[in-house]
Design an enzyme around this catalytic site. Structure first.
Site, PDB file in Angstrom:
ATOM      1  N   SER A   1       8.950  91.141 -55.906  1.00 18.62           N
ATOM      2  CA  SER A   1       9.647  89.979 -55.866  1.00 18.62           C
ATOM      3  C   SER A   1       9.659  89.350 -55.738  1.00 18.62           C
ATOM      4  CB  SER A   1      11.464  91.461 -55.189  1.00 18.62           C
ATOM      5  OG  SER A   1      11.829  90.003 -55.525  1.00 18.62           O
TER       6      SER A   1
ATOM      7  N   PHE B   1      10.992  79.081 -61.079  1.00 16.40           N
ATOM      8  CA  PHE B   1      10.035  80.662 -61.100  1.00 16.40           C
ATOM      9  C   PHE B   1      10.082  80.878 -61.866  1.00 16.40           C
ATOM     10  CE2 PHE B   1      12.942  80.461 -57.122  1.00 16.40           C
ATOM     11  CZ  PHE B   1      11.909  80.145 -56.495  1.00 16.40           C
TER      12      PHE B   1
ATOM     13  N   TRP C   1       7.480  87.419 -57.668  1.00 17.71           N
ATOM     14  CA  TRP C   1       7.677  86.531 -58.632  1.00 17.71           C
ATOM     15  C   TRP C   1       8.628  85.546 -58.680  1.00 17.71           C
ATOM     16  CZ3 TRP C   1      12.770  85.934 -60.384  1.00 17.71           C
ATOM     17  CH2 TRP C   1      12.971  85.677 -61.042  1.00 17.71           C
ATOM     18  N   HIS C   2       8.638  85.288 -57.051  1.00 16.93           N
ATOM     19  CA  HIS C   2       9.401  83.830 -57.331  1.00 16.93           C
ATOM     20  C   HIS C   2       8.573  82.830 -57.124  1.00 16.93           C
ATOM     21  CE1 HIS C   2      13.152  86.582 -55.855  1.00 16.93           C
ATOM     22  NE2 HIS C   2      14.039  85.241 -56.376  1.00 16.93           N
ATOM     23  N   GLY C   3       7.208  83.257 -56.806  1.00 16.31           N
ATOM     24  CA  GLY C   3       6.544  81.965 -56.121  1.00 16.31           C
ATOM     25  C   GLY C   3       5.093  82.612 -56.039  1.00 16.31           C
TER      26      GLY C   3
END
Lengths: 477, 323
Positions: free
Chosen positions: A319, A477, A322-324
């Site tokens: 996670s 994102f 996934w954001h960056g």
């Protein structure tokens, strides 16, 4: 064309009018066309990527339905994710490899691996996850493979959710396309009011806080401890108002068109634990995605304890990434995963404490502790680097004993006071909503009160709104 | 008002006509409230307006000035402190300073058009800064800057001027709606240029600051087409002033020697202007070398109080006096 722009408001008014004037059987085409137009306003060349992702999802969806083997599904998912991985992580991995190789084999000049240096297409992570969930749901038999390419394309590209979610599932969305939508004033009013509330959170609160936060995080080493403390608290509300504001606007815009999208936020800073924060209150559609398509396939909680903890940490590490593509996001994810593991390990202690403390006190302490744990993790999320996050934390930690004294002598600029006032208003509304369904209560009141609230929000947008076309945080994102 | 996790209680079964009436009523009350905000904001403009150029034009007591002064920030010190009064006393000629920070020829033309719709001037003095001819940053982009209009009073003549200017026309709906006035964060703040507070300082040269300043003023590479476009706009401004009976003077303002040496296209620009003005009845006064010392500037290139006095003596007073 951002949601918080007048161009979007004009665009949306035209789309909504055309939508209700058009026969039901052609509406999907209108929505698909305007969704692609909307996306082209951000990056026209990347329309091709969106179209390719849709084609892959459609083709592999049909293939998975015809040949429901894991291999076909895996091929479809790998194809979908490969674009995301290459565009989002290639440069990050090249940098990490350079650092690792540089440490292992020092050389002069230092090793320089090639970079793509491409701009990340807006919404890529969101629509890729939509496509993956569609393929898995077809394979699991949750939904039938969509035969109509246009309808599936609309599911992937539906403009209210395209840029930053919610990450809607195909089943509920496609089912709604089958039902002829009639103009329902109650639903349209609901959509407009939700849009207005989201716009207020974004334009009046989030973007006001952003100015202070950006200044403080640009040079944390040179900020006063009070400024830094305020900035850290402000950021928690900035990102909440920014992202939940976007989600409200997306859900509201879809509702005006008679389409319901899933809920994405539910008063997250009133969570009594970090697991509650993540599972039921913050970015609900993403965490549900991770639950259904990563956590449960890994075994979820139906495994040994160590494996369970590992599953939790894996989900939060993914996670974070996934954001960056950055170590800060990874640390942020791992920190949140760590909170969850500690929570799982301390069930007895919590039970013992809860039994001995008054309920209200226990709840209050739990909410405050959860908020501050989340707040600490946000520092890694916001800072430009791990080093900068560490500067913020060490400076705050060092100044902690002096903070009461420093706050007592702080000059409190008007802009800061206004921001704090708006945050308190938001908290009050959320508490009222948590304990007494405030918005539904308000909806049953006389028009004078209901309309008065709407006019007050509109007036705040006009008089103190920050209309500088700031991007939404989650768009990156 | 309903949150995202709520659902409307059910389809609205009320008569469509009734719904329409309620929505129209909501809209009508909203418009009345908007009107009230508009009136309040307009009142604040009149209470606190001071330095905004549109405000100055609308509020100018005299219908005629000897000199109408246009330009970018190099011309702004003419309005700082008591400088304008001193210049008027020394030259014996009245002056209205319509220069705006970062204002190229397109903003100057808009201001002149608005000014001439209700006023007359013997001379139009345009401070000629080469950077304003090389980038849309100082022209189209500047015209789209809400700050330019936050304290512009509602005036039919200004609306007409905005409509006449293709570059400024996109701002017309914003101006008429009063949005930027209603949304003015500085509605209670004094309407003065921030730089005026530094008018009495003297600059200590810093090569890094100078370089950054020049990079800021001249973004990108020079483009002959861009220069030609703004020279054409200059031609329009000249024609507008001359058709109103004003004499046009293009004045190159003083900059310190150190700073002038950093300017990238000055010679080419001078040649282009000279060639463009051939055959036009326009006077050019080059006073760019008139005040060379750093002590006459409050920053890298703007005259301070002592610098303005030196500039006045070196030729500005003569220009304003029509000599």
């Amino acid at each position: 064309m951002q949601f918080n722009s007048f161009a979007f408001l004009g665009f949306f008014a035209i789309v909504a009018a055309a939508y209700y004037l058009m026969p039901h059987r052609w509406r999907w085409l209108l929505l698909l066309g305007v969704s692609y137009y909307f996306y082209s306003s951000f990056s026209a060349p990347y329309l091709l990527l969106l179209a390719c992702a849709t084609l892959v999802a459609w083709g592999f969806g049909r293939a998975v339905a015809a040949y429901p083997s894991r291999l076909v599904l895996a091929a479809g998912i790998v194809l979908q994710l490969s674009v995301l991985v290459v565009l989002k992580y290639a440069d990050f991995l090249a940098g990490a490899a350079e650092s690792a190789l540089g440490l292992a084999i020092p050389r002069d000049p230092p090793l320089a691996l090639p970079r793509l240096d491409w701009l990340l297409p807006v919404g890529l992570s969101f629509y890729t996850f939509s496509c993956v969930s569609y393929l898995v749901d077809v394979r699991r038999g949750v939904i039938a493979a969509e035969r109509h390419l246009g309808r599936l394309a609309l599911y992937v590209a539906f403009f209210p959710k395209l840029i930053a979610g919610p990450i809607e599932r195909a089943g509920p969305f496609l089912a709604q396309l089958d039902r002829p939508v009639r103009f329902d004033p109650a639903l349209v009013a609901f959509g407009l009011q939700l849009f207005l509330w989201g716009l207020f959170k974004k334009v009046v609160i989030a973007d006001r806080l952003a100015a202070f936060v950006d200044t403080a995080f640009a040079t944390p080493a040179f900020q006063s401890p009070v400024n830094l403390t305020i900035a850290v608290y402000f950021y928690a509300f900035q990102i909440y108002c920014d992202f939940s504001g976007y989600s409200d606007m997306a859900i509201g815009a879809a509702a005006v068109l008679g389409i319901r999208l899933m809920e994405n936020f539910r008063r997250p800073y009133l969570a009594r634990s970090v697991p509650e924060f993540w599972s039921r209150r913050w970015h609900i559609s993403l965490m549900a995605w991770f639950r259904d398509y990563l956590y449960i396939p890994l075994g979820g909680s139906r495994v040994s304890r160590p494996r369970w903890y590992l599953n939790v940490m894996t989900v939060f590490a993914v996670s974070g990434l996934w954001h960056g593509a950055g170590l800060g996001f990874l640390v942020w994810g791992l920190l949140n995963g760590g909170y969850q593991v500690v929570y799982l390990m301390t069930g007895r202690l919590r039970g013992w404490l809860a039994a001995r403390l008054p309920g209200a006190l226990w709840n209050g302490l739990a909410i405050a502790l959860t908020f501050h744990l989340v707040l600490l993790a946000w520092i890694f999320f916001r800072a430009e680097s791990i080093g900068q996050a560490w500067v913020v934390i060490t400076r705050l930690w060092g100044a902690l004993p002096m903070l009461p004294q420093l706050f007592a002598t702080y000059s409190w600029p008007g802009a800061v006071l206004l921001s704090i006032g708006l945050i308190l208003l938001l908290i009050a509304v959320e508490i009222l909503d948590e304990v007494g369904r405030f918005w539904e209560w308000l909806d049953r009141r006389h028009a004078v009160l209901r309309w008065g609230v709407s006019y007050a929000l509109l007036a705040a947008l006009l008089v103190i709104g920050e209309w500088g076309m700031t991007r939404f945080v989650y768009m990156q994102f | 008002m309903i949150p995202a996790d709520s659902r409307p209680t059910g389809p609205d079964t009320r008569r469509p006509g009734g719904v329409l009436v309620r929505w129209m009523l909501f809209l009508a009350i909203g418009l009345v409230l908007y009107g009230a905000l508009y009136v309040w904001s307009e009142r604040l403009v009149h209470l606190h307006g001071q330095a905004n150029r549109f405000f100055q034009i609308a509020g100018a007591p005299a219908r005629h000035h000897h000199n109408g002064n246009l330009g970018a920030s190099h011309a702004m010190p003419l309005g700082y402190g008591d400088t304008r009064a001193l210049l008027e006393a020394e030259s014996g000629a009245s002056l209205i300073n319509l220069s705006v920070e970062g204002g190229g020829v397109l903003p100057a033309d808009l201001l002149l058009d608005y000014y001439l719709s209700g006023h007359t001037a013997d001379r139009v003095v345009l401070f000629l800064d080469s950077f304003t001819f090389y980038s849309d940053q100082w022209n189209e982009v500047r015209l789209a800057d809400p700050d330019l209009f936050r304290r512009a009073p509602l005036d039919q003549a200004l609306a007409a001027a905005l409509f006449r200017s293709p570059a400024a026309r996109p701002m017309l709906p914003w101006y008429l709606s009063g949005f930027h006035k209603i949304n003015n964060k500085k509605r209670y703040a004094p309407d003065v240029a921030e730089a005026e507070a530094r008018f009495d300082r003297a600059y200590r040269p810093n090569p890094q600051i100078d370089r950054r300043r020049v990079e800021y003023l001249y973004p990108g590479q020079p483009d002959a087409a861009v220069l030609a476009r703004y020279l054409d706009a200059l031609g329009g401004l000249i024609a507008r002033a001359q058709s109103a009976g004003a004499r046009v003077i293009l004045l190159k303002p003083p900059v310190p020697d150190r700073y002038r040496a950093l300017l990238p296209y000055e010679d080419a620009f001078d040649e282009a202007v000279a060639s463009f003005l051939a055959g036009r009845d326009v006077e050019v006064r080059d006073l760019s070398r008139a005040v060379p010392g750093d002590e006459f500037y409050y920053d890298s290139d703007h005259l301070n109080r002592a610098g303005m006095a030196a500039f006045a003596a070196a030729g500005l007073v003569a220009v304003l006096a029509g000599k």
